[in-house]
Structures are given as structure tokens and as C-alpha cells.
Motif scaffolding. Structure first.
Motif, PDB file in Angstrom:
ATOM      1  N   LEU A 102       0.824  -1.209   0.000  1.00 50.91           N
ATOM      2  CA  LEU A 102       0.000   0.000   0.000  1.00 50.91           C
ATOM      3  C   LEU A 102       0.852   1.250   0.000  1.00 50.91           C
ATOM      4  O   LEU A 102       0.658   2.165  -0.820  1.00 50.91           O
ATOM      5  N   MET A 103       1.823   1.312   0.903  1.00 50.34           N
ATOM      6  CA  MET A 103       2.628   2.531   1.016  1.00 50.34           C
ATOM      7  C   MET A 103       3.551   2.703  -0.191  1.00 50.34           C
ATOM      8  O   MET A 103       3.817   3.841  -0.604  1.00 50.34           O
ATOM      9  N   MET A 104       4.015   1.619  -0.775  1.00 52.54           N
ATOM     10  CA  MET A 104       4.853   1.737  -1.961  1.00 52.54           C
ATOM     11  C   MET A 104       4.051   2.231  -3.169  1.00 52.54           C
ATOM     12  O   MET A 104       4.550   2.999  -3.993  1.00 52.54           O
ATOM     13  N   ILE A 105       2.794   1.797  -3.254  1.00 51.61           N
ATOM     14  CA  ILE A 105       1.927   2.264  -4.344  1.00 51.61           C
ATOM     15  C   ILE A 105       1.666   3.757  -4.209  1.00 51.61           C
ATOM     16  O   ILE A 105       1.773   4.520  -5.181  1.00 51.61           O
ATOM     17  N   LEU A 106       1.319   4.189  -3.001  1.00 46.99           N
ATOM     18  CA  LEU A 106       1.041   5.605  -2.789  1.00 46.99           C
ATOM     19  C   LEU A 106       2.289   6.454  -3.000  1.00 46.99           C
ATOM     20  O   LEU A 106       2.211   7.568  -3.530  1.00 46.99           O
ATOM     21  N   LEU A 107       3.453   5.944  -2.600  1.00 50.97           N
ATOM     22  CA  LEU A 107       4.696   6.673  -2.855  1.00 50.97           C
ATOM     23  C   LEU A 107       4.928   6.826  -4.357  1.00 50.97           C
ATOM     24  O   LEU A 107       5.302   7.908  -4.831  1.00 50.97           O
ATOM     25  N   THR A 108       4.694   5.760  -5.112  1.00 52.61           N
ATOM     26  CA  THR A 108       4.903   5.798  -6.562  1.00 52.61           C
ATOM     27  C   THR A 108       3.973   6.800  -7.231  1.00 52.61           C
ATOM     28  O   THR A 108       4.417   7.648  -8.028  1.00 52.61           O
ATOM     29  N   THR A 109       2.687   6.724  -6.930  1.00 53.57           N
ATOM     30  CA  THR A 109       1.729   7.625  -7.591  1.00 53.57           C
ATOM     31  C   THR A 109       1.899   9.062  -7.118  1.00 53.57           C
ATOM     32  O   THR A 109       1.493   9.995  -7.822  1.00 53.57           O
ATOM     33  N   PHE A 110       2.500   9.269  -5.949  1.00 53.54           N
ATOM     34  CA  PHE A 110       2.795  10.621  -5.457  1.00 53.54           C
ATOM     35  C   PHE A 110       3.996  11.217  -6.176  1.00 53.54           C
ATOM     36  O   PHE A 110       4.007  12.411  -6.525  1.00 53.54           O
ATOM     37  N   ILE A 111       5.027  10.403  -6.406  1.00 53.68           N
ATOM     38  CA  ILE A 111       6.263  10.897  -7.005  1.00 53.68           C
ATOM     39  C   ILE A 111       6.109  11.188  -8.497  1.00 53.68           C
ATOM     40  O   ILE A 111       6.686  12.155  -9.023  1.00 53.68           O
ATOM     41  N   MET A 112       5.308  10.384  -9.212  1.00 49.70           N
ATOM     42  CA  MET A 112       5.304  10.476 -10.669  1.00 49.70           C
ATOM     43  C   MET A 112       4.794  11.820 -11.210  1.00 49.70           C
ATOM     44  O   MET A 112       5.422  12.392 -12.117  1.00 49.70           O
ATOM     45  N   PRO A 113       3.673  12.393 -10.734  1.00 53.89           N
ATOM     46  CA  PRO A 113       3.289  13.715 -11.266  1.00 53.89           C
ATOM     47  C   PRO A 113       4.323  14.789 -10.954  1.00 53.89           C
ATOM     48  O   PRO A 113       4.515  15.731 -11.741  1.00 53.89           O
ATOM     49  N   LEU A 114       5.014  14.673  -9.824  1.00 53.77           N
ATOM     50  CA  LEU A 114       6.064  15.631  -9.501  1.00 53.77           C
ATOM     51  C   LEU A 114       7.238  15.483 -10.461  1.00 53.77           C
ATOM     52  O   LEU A 114       7.894  16.472 -10.812  1.00 53.77           O
ATOM     53  N   SER A 115       7.495  14.247 -10.899  1.00 55.96           N
ATOM     54  CA  SER A 115       8.563  14.026 -11.877  1.00 55.96           C
ATOM     55  C   SER A 115       8.226  14.691 -13.211  1.00 55.96           C
ATOM     56  O   SER A 115       9.121  15.198 -13.902  1.00 55.96           O
ATOM     57  N   VAL A 116       6.950  14.666 -13.580  1.00 53.23           N
ATOM     58  CA  VAL A 116       6.543  15.349 -14.812  1.00 53.23           C
ATOM     59  C   VAL A 116       6.792  16.848 -14.697  1.00 53.23           C
ATOM     60  O   VAL A 116       7.352  17.476 -15.601  1.00 53.23           O
ATOM     61  N   LEU A 117       6.385  17.432 -13.581  1.00 49.03           N
ATOM     62  CA  LEU A 117       6.626  18.869 -13.389  1.00 49.03           C
ATOM     63  C   LEU A 117       8.116  19.181 -13.360  1.00 49.03           C
ATOM     64  O   LEU A 117       8.553  20.234 -13.840  1.00 49.03           O
ATOM     65  N   GLY A 118       8.913  18.258 -12.810  1.00 48.37           N
ATOM     66  CA  GLY A 118      10.349  18.467 -12.775  1.00 48.37           C
ATOM     67  C   GLY A 118      11.007  18.403 -14.143  1.00 48.37           C
ATOM     68  O   GLY A 118      12.127  18.888 -14.317  1.00 48.37           O
ATOM     69  N   SER A 119      10.318  17.792 -15.111  1.00 46.72           N
ATOM     70  CA  SER A 119      10.854  17.688 -16.479  1.00 46.72           C
ATOM     71  C   SER A 119      10.281  18.756 -17.416  1.00 46.72           C
ATOM     72  O   SER A 119      10.564  18.719 -18.615  1.00 46.72           O
ATOM     73  N   TRP A 120       9.483  19.659 -16.894  1.00 46.82           N
ATOM     74  CA  TRP A 120       8.673  20.535 -17.732  1.00 46.82           C
ATOM     75  C   TRP A 120       9.494  21.361 -18.712  1.00 46.82           C
ATOM     76  O   TRP A 120       9.119  21.522 -19.873  1.00 46.82           O
ATOM     77  N   THR A 121      10.622  21.865 -18.267  1.00 52.86           N
ATOM     78  CA  THR A 121      11.443  22.714 -19.150  1.00 52.86           C
ATOM     79  C   THR A 121      12.746  22.054 -19.571  1.00 52.86           C
ATOM     80  O   THR A 121      13.388  22.517 -20.523  1.00 52.86           O
ATOM     81  N   SER A 122      13.153  20.994 -18.889  1.00 54.56           N
ATOM     82  CA  SER A 122      14.452  20.395 -19.196  1.00 54.56           C
ATOM     83  C   SER A 122      14.391  19.424 -20.369  1.00 54.56           C
ATOM     84  O   SER A 122      15.407  19.185 -21.032  1.00 54.56           O
ATOM     85  N   ILE A 123      13.227  18.825 -20.632  1.00 48.84           N
ATOM     86  CA  ILE A 123      13.089  17.888 -21.752  1.00 48.84           C
ATOM     87  C   ILE A 123      12.549  18.657 -22.956  1.00 48.84           C
ATOM     88  O   ILE A 123      11.409  19.119 -22.958  1.00 48.84           O
ATOM     89  N   ARG A 124      13.367  18.779 -23.996  1.00 48.58           N
ATOM     90  CA  ARG A 124      13.011  19.607 -25.152  1.00 48.58           C
ATOM     91  C   ARG A 124      12.958  18.804 -26.452  1.00 48.58           C
ATOM     92  O   ARG A 124      12.496  19.327 -27.466  1.00 48.58           O
ATOM     93  N   THR A 125      13.455  17.590 -26.445  1.00 50.09           N
ATOM     94  CA  THR A 125      13.451  16.769 -27.659  1.00 50.09           C
ATOM     95  C   THR A 125      12.719  15.463 -27.383  1.00 50.09           C
ATOM     96  O   THR A 125      12.755  14.934 -26.269  1.00 50.09           O
ATOM     97  N   LYS A 126      12.058  14.950 -28.419  1.00 54.14           N
ATOM     98  CA  LYS A 126      11.336  13.673 -28.306  1.00 54.14           C
ATOM     99  C   LYS A 126      10.430  13.661 -27.072  1.00 54.14           C
ATOM    100  O   LYS A 126      10.397  12.693 -26.301  1.00 54.14           O
ATOM    101  N   VAL A 127       9.691  14.744 -26.907  1.00 51.59           N
ATOM    102  CA  VAL A 127       8.896  14.935 -25.694  1.00 51.59           C
ATOM    103  C   VAL A 127       7.833  13.852 -25.561  1.00 51.59           C
ATOM    104  O   VAL A 127       7.612  13.295 -24.476  1.00 51.59           O
ATOM    105  N   ARG A 128       7.158  13.522 -26.647  1.00 51.34           N
ATOM    106  CA  ARG A 128       6.092  12.510 -26.578  1.00 51.34           C
ATOM    107  C   ARG A 128       6.646  11.159 -26.162  1.00 51.34           C
ATOM    108  O   ARG A 128       6.073  10.465 -25.315  1.00 51.34           O
ATOM    109  N   SER A 129       7.780  10.777 -26.744  1.00 49.30           N
ATOM    110  CA  SER A 129       8.381   9.489 -26.383  1.00 49.30           C
ATOM    111  C   SER A 129       8.806   9.467 -24.922  1.00 49.30           C
ATOM    112  O   SER A 129       8.636   8.455 -24.222  1.00 49.30           O
ATOM    113  N   TYR A 130       9.329  10.577 -24.449  1.00 52.66           N
ATOM    114  CA  TYR A 130       9.789  10.656 -23.064  1.00 52.66           C
ATOM    115  C   TYR A 130       8.644  10.408 -22.092  1.00 52.66           C
ATOM    116  O   TYR A 130       8.745   9.565 -21.182  1.00 52.66           O
ATOM    117  N   TYR A 131       7.544  11.121 -22.268  1.00 51.98           N
ATOM    118  CA  TYR A 131       6.439  10.968 -21.315  1.00 51.98           C
ATOM    119  C   TYR A 131       5.706   9.636 -21.499  1.00 51.98           C
ATOM    120  O   TYR A 131       5.176   9.087 -20.529  1.00 51.98           O
TER     121      TYR A 131
END
Length: 528
Positions: A102-131
């Protein structure tokens, strides 16, 4: 909330939904339109980022219901799904959660949207493939925590390697090819030994029709393997998990992977993927082979390697000139505490290990995000390239200092709770190792406080640092949930500990019941 979730049959569909949503999302991201520039060339559309972010937020919201629907007093599997998958091989699509998953699932789903925001400006090529790869990776990681069939577990275990290999190899730093290949080889080859062990166990536990049986529950119920076979099988599983943790001396792939990975890749590696190894020990290696795991020689070897990892990781982190590599080596030290807690095998130490797993994902994930933010501004991770920037970026300095203190284990922050429980619990069974491991906390204070002094509070003597911009609104929105989690888990961890307690105690009693050790507390299973 629990009544509402029950009224919509939440437990009947939530686990398959958590696996399906990212896969559907990956297809939607790949189909996102591209934007045409004035010269007629196709460029990536921001729609891919937005679709990925909304899908990860949906995933988190869907998973959040597990917090209320989960019954912390039960040791049985919850929200279960069981159906045929490959009948001729005896493989079933079987999912379920306990307090640990349970706690590992919640940790995973909590971290992933933050990872997207963390990549918002740094990923500039092949954006669709990356996400798209991030979404596929999410299904693989969640599947590892949910699988109750060993063959299904292995499939998810290998699936998650492929997206991370490409994330490091395509969007990483200058040595990304070397780092991605090293990551893949180190983590893939030991897994083949685990596959051999899984097949052997499935063939040993044939059904009445003669087909193999890979059911986790059936393997537990069939009785525990003993003798030489159990030692070899335990070794196969443990090698795969030890490399993933990574334990000393199997850790050498980690600094390269962390340093060369893009920011989100480092966050996911530290926050989630390293926990796959420790989760594997908790879910498979100890319950399936308790006699081998608690063999005095085997147990002492693992405990000594864990303590070496704690001290070694901290000392090597102390001399790193690269701030990102410093944080990477700190992971080796923190995960050493997890292994110490698991193999000390008391309720307090196991719960402490689980708390360190959660807290390391939050605090170290936040540190990697902060490293990525300052790297985007200055394009260097060398500590000596900074100095005195707290005068220029006060919000960044405040957050970095706070997160560093949580990683050190300052009382009142999340880092303190887990390490305190590990040390208290392990002292009951291995007091000398617990005392030696406690010095790792001192070394952690040394390497992180010295680093932030050189980055933030030394004289501002480099002109290129005089005009570095401070955190923007997106970055603050990204960091606030992590700061809130650090404070909540540091001040009031009781709800999390309560949801893990029954599963942790069941593990302790199950293993101790076979090896002849005395369990410290009763469980519902013992009462029956």
C-alpha cells in the motif's frame, strides 16, 4: 469515505485500473499533435506534457482511495484480483495489496506527477516518447508491488527496466550511453538467476494437472524449502534484489545512472526503483526462504554488508565534488539502514526500514529535483562552482536547507522517524551493529551540511552566480507537496505506521516461527 468507496465497488477495479491508466495514457501521449513551426518543420507539442501530467494526477487520485479502503487490522490480501493468464504454463494474473505494498503504491503515484513537473522545461526533444516511457515505467513499477504470482512479478520486474534504459540513454548527460548500458546489464543479468529460481519453484509445485504453479500464496502454503536447495534459491533472489537496492559492493552502477539520468530519471530511481530491491527482500526472499535468510552465517554477511554500505556510502559522499553524485552515494548509505532493519527482524526495525524507504523517496527525490533546478540555471553540478548563492536565491536556499536537514534525520522531520526505529529495533538483536550504524547519521550531517555551506553560505565570489533567478511558481508548486510530506511524516507518522504494522508483524512472526526465534509481539495469525 470508506462507505462511498465500497458503494462504487472500488476494491474490485482499482488495482487493474492503476495498471491500465498509464498504458492508455502512453498511447494518448504518442498520439498527441505536433506543432508546425513557421519554417514548416514539425516540433514537439506541449500537449504531451499536459496529457502526461493530468494522467499522473488521475492515477494519484485513483490510488488515494486505497488509504481509506485498506483495513489496517487485517493481514489478508485486499483489493484482490485473480484470473487466468497463461493456463498452459500455470501463470495467473493475480494482484493484491497488504500494508507494505500500500505505502509503496502511494509513494509511486505521489512521485510520478512531480517528476513530470520536474521535467517541464528540461526535456526539449522527443517529448512525446519521453512521457510515454514514463507512463509505461509506472505500470511496470506498480505491477512489481501488486503481483501475487511469481512469474507475473518477474514480467513486471523486467518491463520496468526497458523504459528507464531509454530514459537514461536518450535524455541523459554526456556519458548517458555508458550509464544506461551499465544500468541495464547490472540489473538484468542477476534477474535471470531469479527467473531460473522462479521456474524451478513453479515446477516443484505442480498442480494436479501437471502444470507449474507460480502462485505466491500456494508457495507459502506448501511449506518452506530447506537445506541446500533453499540456500541456492535464496541466493538467486537475493542477488537480483541486492543489485537493485543497491547493496555494497553491488552499488557501482548507481552513481553513474544517477549522474547521467535526467532529473526525473534520478528522482524515480531514488524515490521508487531502488525500493524494488528492499521490497523484494520483504515480499519474497524472507517469507519464501526463512530458514536460509535467517541462517546465522547468511544473516550476518548481509547485516555486515548493510553496515559497510551505511558507512562507506556516507564517507564517499563526503568527498564528492559533484552535488548530484553526492546525493547518489547518500542513497547507498540510506538503503543500508533499510537492509539493517529488515534483517534485524524485529517489528520496530522492519517498520523503521519501511519508513526509511518512504522517507528516502521523498527527501532524496526532493534533493534531486533541487539539483536539477539549479543545474538548469547554471549548467554545472560542481559544488565549487557555487558559493554564497543564498543571497541571490533565498527561497531555493531555504528549501535546500530544509530538505537536507530532513535527509540527515533532524527530529521533527521524516528522516528521523525511520532511522530511529531501525536503530532501536536492530539494537535489540544486534546492538554492536546498531551502534556502528548510528555513526552513519553523524557522517550524513557532515557531508550534507558541508555541501550546503559551500553552495549557499560561503562568500558570493563568482560573478556568474550574482544573477541566478530564484524558484518560480511551477517549481514552488512542485516542492510544496514534498515539504508537506516531510513535515507530516516527521510530526505525525502514526497513520502510516498503523497501516504497515499488521503486515510487518506477520512477516516477523512468519520468519521467526520457522527459524525458532522468539517474536516480540503477537499477531492475529499467532492468536489463531
Amino acid at each position: 469515505m470508506a462507505a462511498f468507496l465500497d458503494s462504487i465497488g472500488y476494491n474490485d477495479w482499482v488495482l487493474p485500473a492503476l495498471l491500465i491508466i498509464p498504458l492508455v495514457g502512453a498511447l494518448l501521449v504518442l498520439l498527441a499533435p505536433v506543432r508546425t513551426a513557421t519554417e514548416g518543420t514539425a516540433v514537439e507539442s506541449p500537449a504531451a506534457r499536459q496529457i502526461a501530467l493530468w494522467l499522473f494526477l488521475l492515477e494519484f487520485i485513483v490510488s488515494l482511495g486505497l488509504w481509506w479502503s485498506f483495513n489496517p487490522d487485517s493481514t489478508a490480501w485486499q483489493a484482490t484480483v485473480d484470473m487466468q493468464w497463461i493456463p498452459s504454463w500455470g501463470v495467473r494474473f493475480t494482484l493484491g495489496i497488504d500494508g507494505i505494498a500500500l505505502m509503496m503504491i502511494l509513494l509511486t503515484t505521489f512521485i510520478m506527477p512531480l517528476s513530470v513537473l520536474g521535467s517541464w522545461t528540461s526535456i526539449r526533444t522527443k517529448v512525446r516518447s519521453y512521457y510515454a516511457l514514463l507512463l509505461i515505467l509506472t505500470s511496470g513499477m506498480l505491477g512489481v508491488f501488486l503481483a501475487r504470482d511469481l512469474f507475473l512479478f518477474y514480467v513486471f520486474w523486467e518491463v520496468m527496466l526497458v523504459p528507464m534504459y531509454f530514459i537514461i540513454g536518450i535524455w541523459g548527460g554526456e556519458r548517458r550511453i555508458y550509464a544506461s548500458i551499465k544500468f541495464f546489464i547490472y540489473t538484468f543479468l542477476p534477474s535471470l538467476l531469479m527467473l531460473v529460481a522462479i521456474i524451478y519453484m513453479g515446477l516443484q509445485l505442480r498442480s494436479q494437472t501437471g502444470t507449474p504453479d507460480f502462485s505466491y500464496d500456494h508457495l507459502l502454503a506448501a511449506g518452506k524449502l530447506t537445506g541446500r536447495a533453499a540456500l541456492w534459491l535464496f541466493a538467486a533472489f537475493s542477488f537480483a534484489f541486492a543489485v537493485k537496492v543497491p547493496m555494497f559492493p553491488f552499488h557501482t552502477w548507481l552513481p553513474d545512472a544517477h549522474v547521467e539520468a535526467p532529473t526525473a530519471g534520478s528522482v524515480i530511481l531514488a524515490g521508487i526503483m531502488l525500493k524494488m530491491g528492499t521490497f523484494g527482500f520483504l515480499r519474497f526472499a524472507l517469507p519464501l526462504f526463512p530458514g536460509a535468510a535467517m541462517n546465522p552465517t547468511v544473516r550476518m554477511i548481509i547485516l555486515i554488508l548493510a553496515v559497510i554500505g551505511i558507512i562507506y556510502g556516507a564517507l564517499v559522499a563526503m568527498v564528492q565534488p559533484d552535488f548530484k553524485k553526492l546525493v547518489a552515494y547518500s542513497s547507498v548509505s540510506h538503503l543500508g539502514f533499510v537492509m539493517l532493519g529488515i534483517f534485524a527482524l524485529t517489528l520496530q526495525s522492519v517498520q523503521g526500514a519501511l519508513m526509511v524507504m518512504i522517507n528516502h523517496g521523498i527527501s532524496t527525490g526532493a534533493l534531486f529535483l533541487l539539483v536539477g533546478m539549479i543545474y538548469e540555471r547554471r549548467h554545472t553540478r560542481l559544488i565549487d562552482s557555487y558559493g554564497g548563492i543564498a543571497r541571490v536565491v533565498p527561497m531555493f536556499a531555504a528549501v535546500l536547507t530544509f530538505v537536507s536537514l530532513s535527509s540527515i534525520g533532524l527530529p521533527g522531520t521524516n528522516g528521523f522517524v525511520g532511522e530511529f526505529l531501525v536503530l532501536i529495533g536492530s539494537y535489540r538483536t544486534y546492538p554492536v551493529l546498531a551502534v556502528i550504524s548510528a555513526t552513519g547519521v553523524i557522517f550524513a550531517a557532515a557531508y550534507l551540511l558541508w555541501a550546503i555551506q559551500r553552495i549557499l553560505f560561503n562568500p558570493l565570489d563568482k560573478p556568474e552566480n550574482a544573477h541566478v533567478p530564484d524558484l518560480n511558481k511551477r517549481e514552488l508548486a512542485l516542492l510544496i507537496p514534498l515539504i508537506a510530506a516531510i513535515i507530516w511524516l516527521g510530526v505525525y507518522p502514526a497513520p502510516v505506521l498503523r497501516r504497515m504494522e499488521s503486515s510487518a508483524q506477520l512477516l516477523v512472526n512468519r520468519v521467526n516461527g520457522v527459524t525458532g526465534n522468539v517474536a516480540t509481539l503477537n499477531t492475529a495469525e499467532a492468536a489463531r
